[in-house]
Design a protein around this motif. Structure first.
Motif, PDB file in Angstrom:
ATOM      1  N   GLY A   1      25.010 -16.102   5.594  1.00 35.73           N
ATOM      2  CA  GLY A   1      26.106 -16.636   4.795  1.00 35.73           C
ATOM      3  C   GLY A   1      26.799 -15.592   3.951  1.00 35.73           C
ATOM      4  O   GLY A   1      27.876 -15.852   3.396  1.00 35.73           O
ATOM      5  N   THR A   2      26.192 -14.416   3.864  1.00 33.77           N
ATOM      6  CA  THR A   2      26.753 -13.346   3.030  1.00 33.77           C
ATOM      7  C   THR A   2      28.135 -12.909   3.514  1.00 33.77           C
ATOM      8  O   THR A   2      28.995 -12.542   2.711  1.00 33.77           O
ATOM      9  N   TRP A   3      28.357 -12.965   4.824  1.00 36.74           N
ATOM     10  CA  TRP A   3      29.646 -12.497   5.343  1.00 36.74           C
ATOM     11  C   TRP A   3      30.807 -13.308   4.792  1.00 36.74           C
ATOM     12  O   TRP A   3      31.898 -12.785   4.597  1.00 36.74           O
ATOM     13  N   ARG A   4      30.593 -14.589   4.514  1.00 35.81           N
ATOM     14  CA  ARG A   4      31.678 -15.412   3.978  1.00 35.81           C
ATOM     15  C   ARG A   4      32.137 -14.907   2.608  1.00 35.81           C
ATOM     16  O   ARG A   4      33.291 -15.104   2.225  1.00 35.81           O
ATOM     17  N   LYS A   5      31.244 -14.274   1.876  1.00 38.17           N
ATOM     18  CA  LYS A   5      31.615 -13.690   0.586  1.00 38.17           C
ATOM     19  C   LYS A   5      32.264 -12.322   0.774  1.00 38.17           C
ATOM     20  O   LYS A   5      33.176 -11.943   0.044  1.00 38.17           O
ATOM     21  N   ILE A   6      31.774 -11.581   1.756  1.00 38.12           N
ATOM     22  CA  ILE A   6      32.289 -10.233   2.007  1.00 38.12           C
ATOM     23  C   ILE A   6      33.678 -10.280   2.621  1.00 38.12           C
ATOM     24  O   ILE A   6      34.535  -9.433   2.321  1.00 38.12           O
ATOM     25  N   SER A   7      33.925 -11.265   3.468  1.00 36.67           N
ATOM     26  CA  SER A   7      35.135 -11.301   4.283  1.00 36.67           C
ATOM     27  C   SER A   7      36.447 -11.104   3.516  1.00 36.67           C
ATOM     28  O   SER A   7      37.277 -10.290   3.936  1.00 36.67           O
ATOM     29  N   PRO A   8      36.696 -11.816   2.405  1.00 40.67           N
ATOM     30  CA  PRO A   8      37.974 -11.603   1.707  1.00 40.67           C
ATOM     31  C   PRO A   8      38.147 -10.177   1.186  1.00 40.67           C
ATOM     32  O   PRO A   8      39.256  -9.638   1.191  1.00 40.67           O
ATOM     33  N   ILE A   9      37.055  -9.573   0.760  1.00 41.39           N
ATOM     34  CA  ILE A   9      37.126  -8.199   0.264  1.00 41.39           C
ATOM     35  C   ILE A   9      37.318  -7.236   1.431  1.00 41.39           C
ATOM     36  O   ILE A   9      38.107  -6.285   1.353  1.00 41.39           O
ATOM     37  N   PHE A  10      36.607  -7.501   2.526  1.00 45.36           N
ATOM     38  CA  PHE A  10      36.749  -6.658   3.712  1.00 45.36           C
ATOM     39  C   PHE A  10      38.179  -6.680   4.230  1.00 45.36           C
ATOM     40  O   PHE A  10      38.704  -5.646   4.687  1.00 45.36           O
ATOM     41  N   ASN A  11      38.831  -7.837   4.159  1.00 41.18           N
ATOM     42  CA  ASN A  11      40.205  -7.962   4.638  1.00 41.18           C
ATOM     43  C   ASN A  11      41.133  -6.962   3.948  1.00 41.18           C
ATOM     44  O   ASN A  11      42.066  -6.442   4.562  1.00 41.18           O
ATOM     45  N   GLU A  12      40.884  -6.685   2.673  1.00 49.53           N
ATOM     46  CA  GLU A  12      41.705  -5.717   1.938  1.00 49.53           C
ATOM     47  C   GLU A  12      41.550  -4.318   2.526  1.00 49.53           C
ATOM     48  O   GLU A  12      42.500  -3.532   2.545  1.00 49.53           O
ATOM     49  N   LEU A  13      40.350  -4.013   3.007  1.00 54.16           N
ATOM     50  CA  LEU A  13      40.099  -2.687   3.594  1.00 54.16           C
ATOM     51  C   LEU A  13      40.641  -2.602   5.018  1.00 54.16           C
ATOM     52  O   LEU A  13      41.128  -1.560   5.444  1.00 54.16           O
ATOM     53  N   TYR A  14      40.535  -3.697   5.741  1.00 52.77           N
ATOM     54  CA  TYR A  14      40.927  -3.729   7.160  1.00 52.77           C
ATOM     55  C   TYR A  14      42.439  -3.696   7.332  1.00 52.77           C
ATOM     56  O   TYR A  14      42.965  -3.025   8.231  1.00 52.77           O
ATOM     57  N   SER A  15      43.149  -4.427   6.472  1.00 50.08           N
ATOM     58  CA  SER A  15      44.572  -4.682   6.693  1.00 50.08           C
ATOM     59  C   SER A  15      45.420  -3.424   6.678  1.00 50.08           C
ATOM     60  O   SER A  15      45.154  -2.492   5.916  1.00 50.08           O
TER      61      SER A  15
END
Length: 605
Positions: free
Chosen positions: A398-412
């Protein structure tokens, strides 16, 4: 009908994302008190406006969400507020309309969510100012030409099949998954192959009872296909005396359904409970801010170690708690590892965290069996019932659901180096989706029941090859150097994402040829084209010459690849709709000011 005196705005694709753009546009226009005649042209392939194909209101009730009721809200509750008479979230709307099951943690039928979306759209329509008109065009948009910033949108009418054209000043594209599927004529279409399963009651109707069916994929779409071929054909799921779900055949379903995918693994199901409130410790906003100052970023070398540490910490936080121990965070990871070592010395029977066993427990197994996967699915169901607060495994995934919005900032917008960008798209995107965004537990219990009934067969689940025999017209499933079987039908139950070298949809191919858009290319260290449109951070199209066009914007699925994970009902994730609506309103105000100035000068003369 186009009003030549009006300012014309087009929205191409009118599912949830199209509605979000429409709602924001009307809110901004209303706040600015613009009185100029406005025509908003809505283009959609079907009559299911606002709900779109994914949430169309005529689909069967057994096709349910994997997004709990509590998360569904069509309204963005910030200024400018919507002109709608009321803005209820989904749970409130269910209560107001007399639906029985309004629990926040339940998973509603997708058709019911579609009714909610349609009702939200109608609420905005009911409160439109007189000077704003909505013109609906049901059909397929195939091309757009730029005539001196007057954009001619070509579409084929869905009823008469006549080719028609509408001119607009501004256009927002919010087309869905089919945007990246080829619409070119194919003379080799096979009658026993289904390339896209929705709507299931139409696309899967021709598959005969007692046949053998291969289903490509084992994600959410595959589960929909499997349920359509069983429960959708009057099969019944019932609980026995021990509360275990059993399947009772109707005789109208296939005799065998063979799902197959690269890993052969099912998705981790969800129980509807809220995500645990614990913080991230390693993949924090502060760490991200530092990483963003040192682009490009390597996923494998820089981000993956942080993700693994978050999974590790979440796992042991719950495991320690289950044994009455406190697990302490320390910036020095060796201190954390020492705590774990001492714990396992005291409790050697406890399973040790292992990244590989979580992400692919059968990595070394060349072949999977139905019995093996039944045991694994039972494990997943039991862990899901425990939830993230009691299951170390569920806390980790379930940790990825918390990481995902922050990761999106790095990916985009090309934040990762090109090699990392490709690696994430090809491998890790699917992996994290499988771990964190799976089906409701009820659907996984149904898959288990179907397998135990002998209908769902996992013999070819992992890395099967499929071939077509031109002589008898059948397909063959095989595993390298092992068995093979003949199947009557092949169902593609995967959803196409933007893929390298696969950007071949008719509309977007024409936009490319016209120079209105260009493909995004990540040039950091090496080169990688994810197969998506290049946009700037406002969502505006970048044309063939590298110039941003403020008149053309994209939102949702068409931005996948330059942004991440847009397949959600979220109003806040990659919210180009608000930026677009605000910019359109500003442009109309600018034009109104210029018109007023000209009229004043004419009066003086």
């Amino acid at each position: 009908m186009k009003d030549n005196s009006a300012y014309n705005i087009g929205i191409v694709g009118f599912g949830p994302k199209g509605f979000y753009g429409f709602e924001r546009l009307v809110a901004f226009l209303n706040e600015a008190q613009i009185s100029k005649p406005i025509q908003i042209h809505i283009f959609n392939t079907t009559k299911f406006l606002a709900s779109g194909d994914v949430y169309r209101t005529d689909q069967p009730e057994y096709l349910i969400m994997n997004y709990a009721n509590r998360h569904i809200n069509s309204w963005l509750l910030k200024e400018p507020f919507s002109i709608a008479g009321s803005t209820p979230d989904f749970v409130t709307w269910l209560t107001q309309n007399g639906y029985k099951d309004t629990a926040q943690g339940k998973y509603a039928p997708r058709a019911l969510v579609g009714k909610y979306l349609a009702a939200c759209y109608q609420s905005v329509l009911d409160h439109l100012p007189e000077h704003i008109k909505v013109v609906t065009h049901i059909g397929t948009v195939t091309n757009m030409l730029d005539k001196n910033n007057n954009y001619q949108i070509f579409y084929t009418n869905g009823t008469s099949h006549e080719k028609q054209v509408v001119s607009c000043n501004k256009v927002l594209f919010t087309t869905g998954h089919h945007s990246f599927k080829s619409q070119q004529p194919n003379n080799n279409v096979l009658k026993n192959k289904v390339d896209f399963i929705y709507p299931t009651n139409e696309k899967l109707e021709s598959l005969k009872a007692e046949s053998a069916v291969a289903v490509k994929g084992f994600g959410l779409t595959a589960i929909d296909a499997i349920l359509a071929l069983t429960e959708g054909r009057n099969g019944k799921f019932m609980k026995n005396d021990k509360g275990v779900l059993k399947y009772s055949s109707s005789g109208d379903e296939p005799s065998k359904i063979y799902p197959f995918s690269r890993t052969g693994l099912p998705m981790v199901p969800r129980n509807g409970l809220p995500t645990s409130e614990t913080d991230l410790y390693f993949f924090t906003k502060e760490v991200v801010a530092e990483l963003q100052r040192n682009k490009p970023i390597s996923f494998s070398c820089t981000l993956l170690p942080l993700i693994k540490r978050e999974f590790y910490f979440a796992y042991y936080r719950v495991l320690f708690k289950n044994y009455g121990h406190q697990f302490y965070f320390d910036k020095d990871f060796t201190v954390i590892e020492n705590q774990v070592q001492y714990f396992h010395e005291d409790y050697p029977e406890c399973p040790v965290f292992n990244w590989d066993s979580i992400v692919d427990p059968f990595k070394e197994e060349p072949k999977l069996t139905s019995v093996l996967l039944q045991v694994y699915i039972e494990f997943l169901i039991n862990e899901t019932k425990l939830g993230e607060d009691k299951s170390p495994f569920m806390a980790a995934v379930g940790t990825w659901r918390k990481i995902s919005p922050i990761f999106n900032e790095l990916y985009s917008f090309g934040g990762l180096d090109a090699g990392s960008h490709k690696k994430f798209d090809v491998y890790y995107f699917g992996l994290f989706n499988r771990l964190s965004y799976g089906p409701p537990i009820k659907n996984m219990q149904k898959m288990l029941a179907l397998s135990k009934a002998g209908i769902l067969d996992f013999s070819y689940a992992k890395s099967a090859n499929v071939s077509h025999n031109n002589y008898d017209g059948n397909f063959r499933l095989s595993i390298k150097n092992q068995q093979e079987t003949v199947v009557d039908y092949l169902v593609n139950a995967t959803i196409s994402r933007a893929k390298e070298g696969k950007f071949r949809n008719e509309l977007y191919q024409n936009l490319l040829e016209n120079g209105i858009i260009r493909e995004f290319e990540n040039k950091l260290n090496t080169k990688y084209r994810p197969g998506c449109i290049e946009i700037n951070k406002e969502g505006n199209a970048i044309d063939k010459n590298g110039h941003a066009n403020p008149n053309i914007s994209f939102y949702g699925t068409p931005t996948e690849g330059i942004t991440c994970d847009n397949d959600t009902l979220s109003r806040t994730r990659n919210d180009f709709a608000t930026i677009w609506a605000k910019s359109v309103c500003k442009e109309i105000l600018r034009l109104d000011g210029r018109i007023a100035k000209v009229k004043k000068e004419e009066n003086v003369l």
